[in-house]
Write an enzyme that holds these catalytic residues in place. Structure first.
Site, mmCIF file in Angstrom:
data_model
loop_
_atom_site.group_PDB
_atom_site.id
_atom_site.type_symbol
_atom_site.label_atom_id
_atom_site.label_comp_id
_atom_site.label_asym_id
_atom_site.label_seq_id
_atom_site.Cartn_x
_atom_site.Cartn_y
_atom_site.Cartn_z
ATOM 1 N N GLU A 170 8.939 -1.101 -0.305
ATOM 2 C CA GLU A 170 8.806 0.055 -1.217
ATOM 3 C C GLU A 170 9.867 0.060 -2.316
ATOM 4 O OE1 GLU A 170 8.445 3.725 1.067
ATOM 5 O OE2 GLU A 170 6.460 3.141 1.755
ATOM 6 N N GLU A 289 1.633 -0.236 5.703
ATOM 7 C CA GLU A 289 1.995 1.086 6.247
ATOM 8 C C GLU A 289 0.836 2.013 5.950
ATOM 9 O OE1 GLU A 289 5.812 2.941 5.568
ATOM 10 O OE2 GLU A 289 6.778 0.984 5.328
#
Ligand code: AHR
Length: 494
Positions: A170, A289
């Protein structure tokens, strides 16, 4: 009133083979996922390595194929070498991502032993937040290099042979330690990937995509990163978490609409970069995710002030509706099996997890365990390209969406349909034909008169899939009635 919907399927119309990597999960050094989750040396079920065998047996039952490790936001400040060598000399460090203390009792070698027991492949995430190319090469040398070099000799034993590496986590998120612009990250991802490939050309490398589709840089981030790293990487990642916001269950039940849109947007972006670069190579998505996460509760909670080891963080309790949404997200992932070839539900134990474990106490299955376990077991062979004729309902976030969503998988001799009824009030009769003279092999239904029911330590099997009996077969036509807010798996022998 009973609604009516139908599916049109043809075993000759194939999307792609079912990828076993769709049934991945995620173990982050966060909260009680590792410490007090998979690892608790004082637990009565712990083995000599400190791994809870009760948790391991649930992981195997769940049908997990792949586990991403060791983070998550945690990895962006992690020094992998803290977790090797004698446990008593490992340093305790601050984990800035979750404001907690990392004891490093579990490191690479312990985790790889756990993964071997669980029978899962490991997807290893590299720290590209506080670290760079050299440290990525070092951990790769420790993990995969045959003997005869400094770090492979420190490992001892056979190389672990990990194929999949995440190039950071991320990195588009301002919350990430070492957050970067798309250009900064794209350069670093490309340089790291090229260096890793010089060491081992066959690696499967995952560049960070957007942390969610609402990021202001969504789309532009993927385009810039891939322009810089296209030749060096194989996957772009996608992350998505869903929750009912402001009590809007209609939109929450339709979360898979957003996931579908996410996947088609990212593949379109990747393919447009391919066109600009005149490349025939295709970049796939690692949806590494995804889950239901009551994120707004976490965001509204006070920031911790103490530095604790393994604090309780985001231990969401999942209800029947959450499980139906998890089932529908798996339907979406399977539907896109031509481009989503790896996916990880986040996370595995305690932290927004299908498995809960209490220290010195039991481990149990949350409601969300069940659609995952059944889909992993029953989705076999190839994913079919099906057409769905369904009434629609209105949602505040996604407009009108079909009440029924479904996917089918097929292999010679058997066909399985996974379906959800998103209506909150109406049952829906679903009809489909499969040709030949099908017989029911098994069918399971997850629904409840109380869609808020949960499993707890005291009542761990309050919500379990029930044999689905409202099914009739007439010639080659199957008719099932799904109650409101329901997920079902129907396997036929054909
Ligand atoms: O899974 C919890 C967190 O969600 C992960 O650490 C991070 O990558 C994401 O934002």
């Amino acid at each position: 009133m009973t609604l009516r919907a139908s599916l049109h399927l043809d075993p000759a119309r194939v999307v792609a083979p079912v990828s076993r990597r769709t049934f991945g999960s995620f173990v982050e050094h966060m909260g009680r996922c590792v410490y007090g989750g998979i690892y608790e040396p004082s637990h009565p079920s712990a083995d000599a390595d400190g791994f809870r065998q009760d948790v391991l047996s649930l992981v195997r039952e769940m049908g997990v194929s792949l586990v991403r490790y060791p983070g998550g936001n945690f990895v962006s400040g992690y020094r992998w070498e803290d977790g090797i060598g004698p446990v008593e000399s490992r340093p305790v460090r601050r984990d800035l991502a979750w404001h907690s203390l990392e004891t490093n009792e579990v490191g690479i070698d312990e985790f790889m032993r756990w993964a071997a027991q669980a029978g899962v492949e490991v997807m290893y995430a590299l720290n590209l937040g506080t670290r760079g190319v050299q440290e990525a090469l070092d951990v790769h040398e420790y993990l995969n290099q045959p003997e005869g070099t400094h770090l492979s000799d420190r490992r001892g034993g056979k190389p672990y042979g990990i194929s999949m590496f995440c190039l950071g986590n991320e990195m588009d998120g301002p919350w990430q330690t070492g957050h970067k612009t798309a250009h900064e990250y794209g350069r670093l991802a490309a340089e790291t990937a090229r260096a890793l490939r010089s060491a081992e050309p066959g690696l499967e490398l995952i560049a960070c995509g957007s942390s969610n589709s609402a990021m202001p840089t969504f789309g532009a981030w993927e385009a810039t990163v891939l322009e810089l790293a296209y030749d060096a990487v194989d996957y772009i990642s996608a992350h998505a978490y869903y929750e009912p916001l402001d009590g809007d269950l209609a939109s929450f039940l339709a979360s898979a609409v957003d996931m579908d849109h996410f996947v088609t947007s990212v593949t379109a972006t990747a393919d447009s970069v391919a066109a600009r670069l005149k490349s025939k190579k295709r970049i796939n998505i690692s949806f590494d995710e995804w889950n239901v996460w009551y994120l707004s509760r976490f965001q509204n909670a006070p920031t911790p002030t103490e530095w604790e080891v393994a604090p309780r963080v985001i231990e969401d309790h999942y209800n029947v509706t959450d499980a139906v949404v998890v089932g529908s997200l798996l339907i979406s992932l399977l539907r896109h099996s031509d481009r989503v070839t790896a996916a990880c539900q986040a996370q595995l134990v305690n932290v927004i997890a299908p498995i809960r474990a209490e220290s010195s106490g039991p481990a149990w299955r949350q409601t969300t365990f069940h659609p995952f376990a059944l889909t992993s077991r029953l989705a076999t062979g190839e994913v079919l390209d099906i057409q769905i004729d369904s009434p629609t309902y209105a949602t505040p976030r996604f407009g009108d969406v079909p009440v029924i969503d479904a996917v089918a998988t097929h292999e010679p001799g058997s066909l399985t349909v996974f379906a959800v009824n998103r209506s909150q009030n109406e049952p829906t009769e679903l009809t489909f034909s499969v040709g030949g003279a099908p017989e029911l092999a098994e069918a399971w239904l997850l629904a409840d008169a109380d869609p808020t029911a949960t499993n707890t330590q005291e009542n761990p099997d309050r919500v379990i899939p029930q044999p689905f009996e409202d099914i009739t077969i007439d010639g080659d036509t199957i008719r099932v009635t799904l109650p409101p807010i329901a997920w079902a798996a129907i396997r036929l022998t054909t």
